[in-house]
Design a protein around this motif. Structure first.
Motif, mmCIF file in Angstrom:
data_model
loop_
_atom_site.group_PDB
_atom_site.id
_atom_site.type_symbol
_atom_site.label_atom_id
_atom_site.label_comp_id
_atom_site.label_asym_id
_atom_site.label_seq_id
_atom_site.Cartn_x
_atom_site.Cartn_y
_atom_site.Cartn_z
ATOM 1 N N PHE A 12 0.807 -1.203 -0.158
ATOM 2 C CA PHE A 12 0.106 0.104 0.011
ATOM 3 C C PHE A 12 0.818 1.381 -0.059
ATOM 4 N N LEU A 13 1.821 1.195 0.926
ATOM 5 C CA LEU A 13 2.983 2.466 0.785
ATOM 6 C C LEU A 13 3.381 2.641 -0.471
ATOM 7 N N ALA A 14 3.802 1.586 -1.174
ATOM 8 C CA ALA A 14 4.809 1.748 -2.449
ATOM 9 C C ALA A 14 3.804 2.181 -3.438
ATOM 10 N N LYS A 15 2.704 1.560 -3.567
ATOM 11 C CA LYS A 15 1.555 2.060 -4.422
ATOM 12 C C LYS A 15 1.285 3.666 -4.051
ATOM 13 N N SER A 16 0.922 3.979 -2.738
ATOM 14 C CA SER A 16 0.645 5.116 -2.552
ATOM 15 C C SER A 16 1.595 6.109 -3.240
ATOM 16 N N LEU A 17 2.875 6.018 -2.847
ATOM 17 C CA LEU A 17 3.784 6.706 -3.298
ATOM 18 C C LEU A 17 4.055 7.113 -4.760
ATOM 19 N N LYS A 18 3.794 5.802 -5.521
ATOM 20 C CA LYS A 18 3.446 5.711 -6.928
ATOM 21 C C LYS A 18 2.641 6.589 -7.402
ATOM 22 N N LYS A 19 1.397 6.624 -6.942
ATOM 23 C CA LYS A 19 0.443 7.442 -7.254
ATOM 24 C C LYS A 19 0.671 8.904 -7.019
ATOM 25 N N GLN A 20 1.212 9.141 -6.007
ATOM 26 C CA GLN A 20 1.693 10.541 -5.653
ATOM 27 C C GLN A 20 2.512 11.164 -6.748
ATOM 28 N N SER A 21 3.691 10.375 -6.990
ATOM 29 C CA SER A 21 4.675 10.582 -8.201
ATOM 30 C C SER A 21 3.962 10.946 -9.507
ATOM 31 N N ALA A 22 2.886 9.891 -9.783
ATOM 32 C CA ALA A 22 2.106 10.445 -11.125
ATOM 33 C C ALA A 22 1.247 11.769 -11.102
ATOM 34 N N ARG A 23 0.597 12.028 -9.865
ATOM 35 C CA ARG A 23 -0.021 13.293 -9.663
ATOM 36 C C ARG A 23 1.124 14.436 -9.812
ATOM 37 N N CYS A 24 2.426 14.112 -9.368
ATOM 38 C CA CYS A 24 3.222 15.212 -9.382
ATOM 39 C C CYS A 24 3.557 15.480 -10.962
ATOM 40 N N LYS A 25 3.730 14.551 -11.664
ATOM 41 C CA LYS A 25 3.967 14.509 -13.072
ATOM 42 C C LYS A 25 2.881 15.273 -13.849
ATOM 43 N N ARG A 56 10.150 21.726 -9.677
ATOM 44 C CA ARG A 56 10.237 21.342 -8.379
ATOM 45 C C ARG A 56 9.129 20.129 -8.647
ATOM 46 N N LYS A 57 8.133 20.237 -9.164
ATOM 47 C CA LYS A 57 6.983 19.106 -9.235
ATOM 48 C C LYS A 57 7.727 17.819 -9.912
ATOM 49 N N LYS A 58 8.595 18.108 -10.869
ATOM 50 C CA LYS A 58 9.045 17.025 -11.417
ATOM 51 C C LYS A 58 10.255 16.260 -10.526
ATOM 52 N N ASN A 59 10.948 16.893 -9.950
ATOM 53 C CA ASN A 59 11.785 16.634 -8.923
ATOM 54 C C ASN A 59 11.206 15.902 -8.011
ATOM 55 N N GLU A 60 10.027 16.359 -7.348
ATOM 56 C CA GLU A 60 9.220 15.674 -6.420
ATOM 57 C C GLU A 60 8.768 14.245 -6.825
ATOM 58 N N GLY A 61 8.609 14.207 -7.926
ATOM 59 C CA GLY A 61 7.774 13.110 -8.454
ATOM 60 C C GLY A 61 9.030 11.957 -8.568
ATOM 61 N N VAL A 62 10.307 12.473 -9.081
ATOM 62 C CA VAL A 62 11.290 11.739 -9.125
ATOM 63 C C VAL A 62 11.755 11.091 -7.739
ATOM 64 N N ASN A 63 11.744 11.931 -6.812
ATOM 65 C CA ASN A 63 11.947 11.638 -5.538
ATOM 66 C C ASN A 63 11.129 10.495 -4.829
ATOM 67 N N LEU A 64 9.816 10.762 -4.982
ATOM 68 C CA LEU A 64 8.773 9.924 -4.727
ATOM 69 C C LEU A 64 8.907 8.396 -5.338
ATOM 70 N N LEU A 65 9.213 8.414 -6.511
ATOM 71 C CA LEU A 65 9.543 7.234 -7.229
ATOM 72 C C LEU A 65 10.880 6.345 -6.730
ATOM 73 N N ARG A 66 11.695 7.063 -6.566
ATOM 74 C CA ARG A 66 13.008 6.650 -5.739
ATOM 75 C C ARG A 66 12.707 6.012 -4.470
ATOM 76 N N LEU A 67 11.989 6.804 -3.575
ATOM 77 C CA LEU A 67 11.534 6.282 -2.390
ATOM 78 C C LEU A 67 10.551 5.020 -2.244
ATOM 79 N N SER A 68 9.793 4.862 -3.355
ATOM 80 C CA SER A 68 8.826 3.733 -3.556
ATOM 81 C C SER A 68 9.753 2.637 -3.911
ATOM 82 N N SER A 69 10.707 2.908 -4.522
ATOM 83 C CA SER A 69 11.668 1.547 -4.818
ATOM 84 C C SER A 69 12.476 1.288 -3.732
ATOM 85 N N ARG A 70 12.937 2.119 -2.972
ATOM 86 C CA ARG A 70 13.606 1.810 -1.893
ATOM 87 C C ARG A 70 12.884 0.987 -0.936
ATOM 88 N N ILE A 71 11.498 1.182 -0.507
ATOM 89 C CA ILE A 71 10.687 0.631 0.300
ATOM 90 C C ILE A 71 10.475 -0.667 -0.436
#
Length: 123
Positions: A12-25, A56-71
């Motif tokens: 759920f956490l990884a999926k949530s982070l991916k959704k937030q990343s898509a929203r940032c994109k 800023r939004k693009k970088n935020e999305g990339v960081n969220l994807l990176r965090l999702s991957s680490r989780i």
């Protein structure tokens, strides 16, 4: 098999982070479009603000994807460790049972039965 930490919460956490990343994109794309409109209307200061927001939004999305991957990676390591611990415990029991079977001269049938039990537990 579910580990101590719960597979569903990690997923759920990884999926949530991916959704937030898509929203940032999506937000970044909107900011780029707003920037283009501002450039066309001659508002360079507004265009700079939109460009800054887009970056800023693009970088935020990339960081969220990176965090999702680490989780996901950490969850995988935790699951592997939990499985290895269960196999190790099971293996210890089997070795003890085989040792007792061999000391009592129970024969190959008993050893085979113990090994079948172990193989069933590790699947």
């Amino acid at each position: 098999m579910e580990s101590t930490y719960g597979d569903s919460s990690k997923a759920f956490l990884a999926k949530s982070l991916k959704k937030q990343s898509a929203r940032c994109k999506k937000d970044s794309t909107k900011e780029v479009n707003d920037m283009k409109k501002a450039i066309k209307s001659g508002d360079t200061e507004i265009a700079r603000i939109h460009a800054s927001n887009a970056i800023r939004k693009k970088n935020e999305g990339v960081n969220l994807l990176r965090l999702s991957s680490r989780i996901d990676a950490a969850a995988s390591r935790i699951d592997t460790a939990a499985k290895m611990q269960r196999v190790t415990t099971s293996m210890g029991r089997v070795v003890g049972e085989i040792d007792r079977a061999l000391q009592k001269n129970m024969g190959l049938d008993k050893v085979s039965q113990i090994m079948d039990t172990f193989e069933g537990q590790t699947r």
